[in-house]
Design an enzyme around this catalytic site. Structure first.
Site, PDB file in Angstrom:
ATOM      1  CE1 TYR A  29       2.365  -7.963  10.303  1.00 37.95           C
ATOM      2  CE2 TYR A  29       4.600  -7.034  10.496  1.00 37.95           C
ATOM      3  CZ  TYR A  29       3.493  -7.392   9.492  1.00 37.95           C
ATOM      4  OH  TYR A  29       3.360  -7.403   8.156  1.00 37.95           O
ATOM      5  CB  SER A  66       6.710  -8.268   7.826  1.00 42.03           C
ATOM      6  OG  SER A  66       6.879  -6.927   8.347  1.00 42.03           O
TER       7      SER A  66
HETATM    8  P1  NDP Z   1      -4.511  -5.495   3.872  1.00 42.44           P
HETATM    9  O1  NDP Z   1      -4.999  -5.569   5.150  1.00 42.44           O
HETATM   10  O2  NDP Z   1      -5.311  -5.041   2.943  1.00 42.44           O
HETATM   11  O3  NDP Z   1      -4.121  -7.398   3.631  1.00 42.44           O
HETATM   12  C1  NDP Z   1      -4.927  -7.784   4.347  1.00 42.44           C
HETATM   13  C2  NDP Z   1      -5.789  -9.726   3.871  1.00 42.44           C
HETATM   14  O4  NDP Z   1      -6.275 -10.232   4.802  1.00 42.44           O
HETATM   15  C3  NDP Z   1      -7.127  -8.557   3.776  1.00 42.44           C
HETATM   16  O5  NDP Z   1      -8.049  -9.311   2.515  1.00 42.44           O
HETATM   17  C4  NDP Z   1      -7.947  -9.785   4.900  1.00 42.44           C
HETATM   18  O6  NDP Z   1      -8.944  -9.821   5.039  1.00 42.44           O
HETATM   19  C5  NDP Z   1      -6.865 -10.789   4.884  1.00 42.44           C
HETATM   20  N1  NDP Z   1      -7.612 -11.598   6.576  1.00 42.44           N
HETATM   21  C6  NDP Z   1      -7.090 -10.694   7.982  1.00 42.44           C
HETATM   22  N2  NDP Z   1      -7.408 -11.673   8.324  1.00 42.44           N
HETATM   23  C7  NDP Z   1      -7.707 -12.715   7.444  1.00 42.44           C
HETATM   24  C8  NDP Z   1      -8.068 -14.567   8.099  1.00 42.44           C
HETATM   25  N3  NDP Z   1      -7.856 -14.148   9.509  1.00 42.44           N
HETATM   26  N4  NDP Z   1      -8.649 -14.969   6.912  1.00 42.44           N
HETATM   27  C9  NDP Z   1      -8.858 -14.880   5.880  1.00 42.44           C
HETATM   28  N5  NDP Z   1      -7.897 -13.351   5.354  1.00 42.44           N
HETATM   29  C10 NDP Z   1      -7.260 -12.934   6.724  1.00 42.44           C
HETATM   30  O7  NDP Z   1      -3.317  -5.551   4.735  1.00 42.44           O
HETATM   31  P2  NDP Z   1      -1.940  -5.600   3.189  1.00 42.44           P
HETATM   32  O8  NDP Z   1      -1.953  -5.932   2.037  1.00 42.44           O
HETATM   33  O9  NDP Z   1      -0.835  -4.635   3.502  1.00 42.44           O
HETATM   34  O10 NDP Z   1      -1.182  -7.253   3.747  1.00 42.44           O
HETATM   35  C11 NDP Z   1      -1.076  -7.972   2.959  1.00 42.44           C
HETATM   36  C12 NDP Z   1      -0.135  -8.815   3.883  1.00 42.44           C
HETATM   37  O11 NDP Z   1       1.395  -7.675   3.500  1.00 42.44           O
HETATM   38  C13 NDP Z   1      -0.341  -9.216   5.052  1.00 42.44           C
HETATM   39  O12 NDP Z   1       0.459 -10.377   5.526  1.00 42.44           O
HETATM   40  C14 NDP Z   1       1.069  -8.616   5.648  1.00 42.44           C
HETATM   41  O13 NDP Z   1       1.746  -8.494   6.913  1.00 42.44           O
HETATM   42  C15 NDP Z   1       2.333  -7.882   4.814  1.00 42.44           C
HETATM   43  N6  NDP Z   1       3.250  -6.940   5.148  1.00 42.44           N
HETATM   44  C16 NDP Z   1       2.374  -5.743   4.450  1.00 42.44           C
HETATM   45  C17 NDP Z   1       3.283  -4.028   4.443  1.00 42.44           C
HETATM   46  C18 NDP Z   1       2.902  -2.559   4.268  1.00 42.44           C
HETATM   47  O14 NDP Z   1       3.575  -2.453   4.011  1.00 42.44           O
HETATM   48  N7  NDP Z   1       1.750  -3.142   3.871  1.00 42.44           N
HETATM   49  C19 NDP Z   1       4.630  -4.724   4.367  1.00 42.44           C
HETATM   50  C20 NDP Z   1       4.739  -6.190   4.880  1.00 42.44           C
HETATM   51  C21 NDP Z   1       4.267  -7.160   4.862  1.00 42.44           C
HETATM   52  P3  NDP Z   1     -10.788  -9.991   5.740  1.00 42.44           P
HETATM   53  O15 NDP Z   1     -10.561  -8.662   6.699  1.00 42.44           O
HETATM   54  O16 NDP Z   1     -11.578  -9.864   4.476  1.00 42.44           O
HETATM   55  O17 NDP Z   1      -9.962 -11.261   6.161  1.00 42.44           O
END
Ligand code: NDP
Length: 252
Positions: free
Chosen positions: A155, A142
């Site tokens: 984070y 990130s």
């Molecule tokens: P989302 O919340 O859409 O995606 C996160 C995903 O992680 C979900 O599908 C969730 O599925 C899964 N998840 C969370 N906890 C767990 C767990 N314990 N086990 C398995 N799966 C898990 O957010 P984003 O798409 O935005 O984020 C994706 C990645 O990108 C993250 O690592 C985030 O930190 C990073 N990121 C995002 C940014 C943005 O602007 N959106 C910027 C920078 C980085 P479920 O709830 O079904 O478990």
């Protein structure tokens, strides 16, 4: 030349692939011929993703923090989908509040999901990948790892640790044929992000005013970078962090 960009017959495991950035990466990989296993805790989300992505998408309910399930998960995917050649460590959680109000339990929870579990799963997958002398591990970091952002202390700590992990593993194991890279997305228009922006127009303006491209990123923008780092075309690239941020990390 074109085939170096293709992912035909490659198998990818994308954690948290049921939504947002992970779903975007899964769609791009499948469009280029890969078979993709996606994980998450929520079966409804995974089923919706499968419906959208089709036959080359395989869904597995798995909580990445349950580390004793990793071996079985990887073994099952190897058996049902094929040898994993690409691992995308994408699952992540957020905890936004003033740093001095963050409890040990909250800090620990974010660290456990965003870095401890990433290492544990990567270690398990490497046992399969390394003997085959081929693989690409991509971890989603990130902007919070590249400059200071307020109210996201756990984070930021975890996402910065991901970069250390990536460089360390790259130094130690790139000679095996497995590569390790990170992507640092900027501000990407996922549903969660847009909901936050809607409630905070001042913050939205601040972000856009210091983003040279003057727009938020899309999940496709991140997916294209993840395609590059997964495909054979990036075979000599390991240990890097690629920002996908419209210049956010270098703009002034
Ligand atoms: P989302 O919340 O859409 O995606 C996160 C995903 O992680 C979900 O599908 C969730 O599925 C899964 N998840 C969370 N906890 C767990 C767990 N314990 N086990 C398995 N799966 C898990 O957010 P984003 O798409 O935005 O984020 C994706 C990645 O990108 C993250 O690592 C985030 O930190 C990073 N990121 C995002 C940014 C943005 O602007 N959106 C910027 C920078 C980085 P479920 O709830 O079904 O478990």
């Amino acid at each position: 030349m074109k085939d170096k960009f293709e992912l035909t017959n490659k198998v990818a495991l994308i954690t948290g692939g049921g939504s947002g950035i992970g779903l975007g990466i899964a769609a791009a990989y499948i469009a280029l011929g890969a078979k993709v296993a996606i994980t998450g805790r929520n079966i409804t989300k995974l089923e919706a993703a499968k419906l959208a992505l089709g036959d080359h998408c395989f869904i597995y309910v798995n909580d990445v923090t349950q580390k004793d399930t990793h071996e079985k998960l990887v073994e099952t995917i190897e058996k049902e989908v094929g040898p994993i050649e690409i691992l995308v460590n994408n699952a992540g959680i957020h905890n936004k509040k003033p740093s001095i109000e963050v409890t040990d339990a909250e800090f620990q929870m974010v660290m456990d999901t965003n870095i401890n579990s990433v290492f544990a799963l990567t270690r398990t997958v490497l046992k399969y990948m390394m003997p085959r002398e081929k693989g690409s591990v991509i971890s989603i970091s990130s902007m919070a790892a590249l400059f200071g952002i307020t109210q996201v202390v756990a984070y930021s700590s975890a996402k910065t640790a991901l970069l250390g992990m990536t460089r360390s593993l790259a130094s130690e194991y790139s000679h095996t044929g497995v590569r390790f890279n990170a992507i640092a997305p900027g501000f990407i228009e996922t549903k969660m992000f847009l909901d936050i922006m809607e409630k905070d127009p001042k913050r939205k303006e601040k972000i856009l005013s210091r983003t040279p491209a003057r727009r938020f990123g899309t999940t496709e923008d991140v997916a294209y970078a993840a395609v590059y780092l997964a495909a054979d075309v990036s075979n000599f690239i390991t240990g890097v962090c690629l920002p996908v941020d419209g210049g956010n990390s270098i703009g002034f």
